[in-house]
Scaffold this motif. Structure first.
Motif, PDB file in Angstrom:
ATOM      1  N   UNK A   1       0.477  -1.129  -0.124  1.00 15.43           N
ATOM      2  CA  UNK A   1       0.049  -0.447   0.272  1.00 15.43           C
ATOM      3  C   UNK A   1       0.646   0.952   0.326  1.00 15.43           C
ATOM      4  N   UNK A   2       0.556   2.218  -0.547  1.00 13.00           N
ATOM      5  CA  UNK A   2       1.656   3.188  -0.897  1.00 13.00           C
ATOM      6  C   UNK A   2       0.636   4.759  -0.310  1.00 13.00           C
TER       7      UNK A   2
ATOM      8  N   UNK B   1      14.615   8.671 -12.602  1.00  9.56           N
ATOM      9  CA  UNK B   1      14.750   7.784 -14.369  1.00  9.56           C
ATOM     10  C   UNK B   1      14.744   6.063 -13.799  1.00  9.56           C
ATOM     11  N   UNK B   2      15.067   5.471 -12.461  1.00 10.26           N
ATOM     12  CA  UNK B   2      14.728   4.173 -11.886  1.00 10.26           C
ATOM     13  C   UNK B   2      13.521   4.346 -10.822  1.00 10.26           C
ATOM     14  N   UNK B   3      13.131   5.081 -11.025  1.00 12.72           N
ATOM     15  CA  UNK B   3      11.646   4.586 -10.255  1.00 12.72           C
ATOM     16  C   UNK B   3      10.385   4.544 -11.638  1.00 12.72           C
ATOM     17  N   UNK B   4      11.184   5.358 -12.960  1.00 13.69           N
ATOM     18  CA  UNK B   4       9.904   5.459 -13.951  1.00 13.69           C
ATOM     19  C   UNK B   4      10.514   3.509 -14.578  1.00 13.69           C
ATOM     20  N   UNK B   5      11.686   3.533 -14.678  1.00  3.91           N
ATOM     21  CA  UNK B   5      12.493   1.834 -14.955  1.00  3.91           C
ATOM     22  C   UNK B   5      11.611   0.975 -14.777  1.00  3.91           C
ATOM     23  N   UNK B   6      11.735   1.222 -13.368  1.00  2.53           N
ATOM     24  CA  UNK B   6      11.113  -0.065 -12.133  1.00  2.53           C
ATOM     25  C   UNK B   6       9.905   0.014 -11.635  1.00  2.53           C
ATOM     26  N   UNK B   7       8.984   1.291 -12.567  1.00  7.38           N
ATOM     27  CA  UNK B   7       7.852   0.592 -12.384  1.00  7.38           C
ATOM     28  C   UNK B   7       7.252   0.632 -14.108  1.00  7.38           C
ATOM     29  N   UNK B   8       8.035   0.357 -14.503  1.00 12.10           N
ATOM     30  CA  UNK B   8       7.797  -0.163 -16.000  1.00 12.10           C
ATOM     31  C   UNK B   8       7.473  -1.531 -15.740  1.00 12.10           C
ATOM     32  N   UNK B   9       9.136  -1.857 -15.185  1.00  4.14           N
ATOM     33  CA  UNK B   9       9.146  -3.330 -15.475  1.00  4.14           C
ATOM     34  C   UNK B   9       7.895  -4.011 -13.942  1.00  4.14           C
ATOM     35  N   UNK B  10       7.008  -3.167 -13.956  1.00  2.00           N
ATOM     36  CA  UNK B  10       6.412  -3.626 -12.767  1.00  2.00           C
ATOM     37  C   UNK B  10       4.716  -3.976 -13.837  1.00  2.00           C
ATOM     38  N   UNK B  11       4.430  -3.398 -14.381  1.00  6.18           N
ATOM     39  CA  UNK B  11       3.376  -3.594 -14.859  1.00  6.18           C
ATOM     40  C   UNK B  11       3.238  -4.839 -16.166  1.00  6.18           C
ATOM     41  N   UNK B  12       4.267  -4.711 -16.584  1.00  7.14           N
ATOM     42  CA  UNK B  12       5.097  -5.680 -17.596  1.00  7.14           C
ATOM     43  C   UNK B  12       4.704  -7.412 -16.576  1.00  7.14           C
TER      44      UNK B  12
ATOM     45  N   UNK C   1       3.421   6.300 -11.052  1.00  5.28           N
ATOM     46  CA  UNK C   1       2.849   6.268  -9.977  1.00  5.28           C
ATOM     47  C   UNK C   1       1.523   5.079  -9.572  1.00  5.28           C
ATOM     48  N   UNK C   2       0.706   5.969 -10.560  1.00  9.94           N
ATOM     49  CA  UNK C   2      -0.371   5.073  -9.891  1.00  9.94           C
ATOM     50  C   UNK C   2      -0.657   3.980 -10.856  1.00  9.94           C
ATOM     51  N   UNK C   3       0.588   3.815 -11.708  1.00 13.23           N
ATOM     52  CA  UNK C   3       0.752   1.968 -12.058  1.00 13.23           C
ATOM     53  C   UNK C   3       1.041   1.140 -11.214  1.00 13.23           C
ATOM     54  N   UNK C   4       1.433   1.395  -9.700  1.00  9.85           N
ATOM     55  CA  UNK C   4       1.981   1.148  -8.577  1.00  9.85           C
ATOM     56  C   UNK C   4       0.506   0.986  -7.540  1.00  9.85           C
ATOM     57  N   UNK C   5      -0.244   1.700  -7.793  1.00  9.61           N
ATOM     58  CA  UNK C   5      -1.004   2.167  -6.952  1.00  9.61           C
ATOM     59  C   UNK C   5      -1.936   0.813  -7.042  1.00  9.61           C
ATOM     60  N   UNK C   6      -2.029   1.474  -8.217  1.00 11.98           N
ATOM     61  CA  UNK C   6      -3.830   0.190  -9.113  1.00 11.98           C
ATOM     62  C   UNK C   6      -3.075  -0.056 -10.075  1.00 11.98           C
ATOM     63  N   UNK C   7      -2.771  -1.400  -9.770  1.00 15.82           N
ATOM     64  CA  UNK C   7      -1.646  -1.998 -10.867  1.00 15.82           C
ATOM     65  C   UNK C   7      -2.843  -2.714 -12.520  1.00 15.82           C
TER      66      UNK C   7
END
Length: 364
Positions: free
Chosen positions: A13-14, A31-42, A266-272
């Motif tokens: 939970x964020x 840059x690190x945050x965006x890359x990691x979020x993109x990986x979570x999306x996949x 951030x929204x992708x992390x909050x609501x996958x």
């Protein structure tokens, strides 16, 4: 710093403080945050993105929103209305080109002639596409009866942007009167959910008077409202609007763009499992704007299939891209852009929100 970001990203939970931290990131940490979020999306949704063929069929509007170029009070807007046959032909183009869905969008009207016209258009689109094309509509505030009629006629997704979840800010960008009521708009979102629509909303990012904390609250608003899909992007000013007088209070275009990508990630992390659109406004600032959005969390993109003659007149904001392309040009361009983002188009798929099915089945 990347260790702190990793800890936030891997939380179940964020918090508001977490979101403010993520939205404020710059440089290598960002840059690190965006890359990691993109990986979570996949991990959550795979690499598919979905087309929504966009038909902006009229710029007549009864609203006077202070930020919008097609507001009722703008005497210089070149008004147009696309005929029913052309709208149906655009839907057929989408179907024949393997788009899973179309979006019908126009200025806000609620008169009987307009609502009945939409009902007939929805039924005809379903008929000519053998019910194979999903239909999203974005046609503003309506009565529950109208929303239900359109749902039964074939629309199954509805986008009603709130533009900001902060009531005070809402009335800085809208008149405060019966035609622009914050609670009415919220009630419409609840009504859409009750009827059974996959329900979407969204906000503008980088408005005058807006702060990062308010944007974090916008993200938490989406979660609290149990929204299925979101369309949000950078605010781009229009010279023929009342809000333009506050242009000196705006963030730079680059900051609006950067924070918009942070919001998507951030929204992708909050609501996958929700659907997030890669807004055209991103491309108005950065030629690769929509690709970057797809890379970091967006999974919906909207090729504009409005007849080219009228695209230039649907000017919610200035310097809108792709106004001189035909539908086929736009489609070819976007397929290349999707590939460049490392994603694959889900052809002939509606690409419905997984969150919606969890919400309506009680599996959340």
């Amino acid at each position: 710093m990347s260790e702190i970001i990793s800890q936030i990203i891997n939380k179940d939970q964020l918090s508001k403080a977490d979101l403010i931290h993520l939205l404020s990131l710059e440089g290598d940490d960002r840059d690190f945050f965006l890359r990691e979020s993109g990986n979570k999306y996949i991990e959550n949704l795979g690499n598919k993105v979905y087309y929504r063929g966009l038909v902006e069929f009229s710029n007549y509007c009864t609203k006077d929103c202070y930020y919008c170029g097609i507001r009722k009070g703008n005497p210089n807007a070149e008004r147009y209305e696309i005929d029913d046959k052309s709208i149906i032909e655009a839907a057929k183009f989408a179907h024949e080109n393997h788009y899973g869905s179309v979006v019908l969008q126009a200025g806000e009207r609620s008169d009987d002639a307009f609502t009945k016209r939409i009902t007939n258009i929805l039924k005809e689109i379903k008929n000519v596409t053998n019910g194979e094309v999903g239909i999203t509509i974005s046609l503003g505030e309506q009565t529950e009866e109208t929303y239900r009629e359109w749902f039964e006629a074939g629309a199954h997704r509805y986008l009603l942007r709130i533009e900001t979840s902060n009531k005070d800010l809402y009335y800085k960008i809208h008149p405060e009167n019966k035609n622009h009521n914050f609670e009415d708009r919220l009630n419409c979102i609840h009504t859409l959910q009750k009827i059974g629509y996959q329900t979407g909303t969204g906000v503008m990012i980088g408005l005058p008077f807006q702060e990062i904390e308010q944007l974090a609250n916008d993200l938490l608003f989406f979660k609290a409202m149990n929204i299925d899909m979101v369309g949000m992007g950078p605010f781009i000013e229009h010279t023929e609007t009342p809000l333009y007088q506050h242009k000196d209070k705006l963030w730079s275009l680059q900051r609006r763009f950067d924070v918009s990508l942070n919001m998507i990630a951030a929204l992708r992390l909050l609501m996958p499992n929700i659907n997030i659109a890669a807004a055209t406004a991103l491309q108005a600032i950065d030629p690769m704007g929509r690709e970057k959005a797809l890379r970091y969390g967006a999974n919906v993109i909207m090729p504009n299939i409005t007849p080219t003659l009228h695209r230039k007149d649907y000017t919610l904001y200035e310097n809108k891209p792709c106004t001189d392309e035909g539908a086929e040009d736009c489609s070819n361009c976007l397929s290349i852009r999707v590939e460049m983002a490392g994603r694959k188009v889900g052809l002939d798929e509606w690409g419905d929100s997984k969150h919606y099915f969890n919400r309506t089945s009680g599996k959340q």
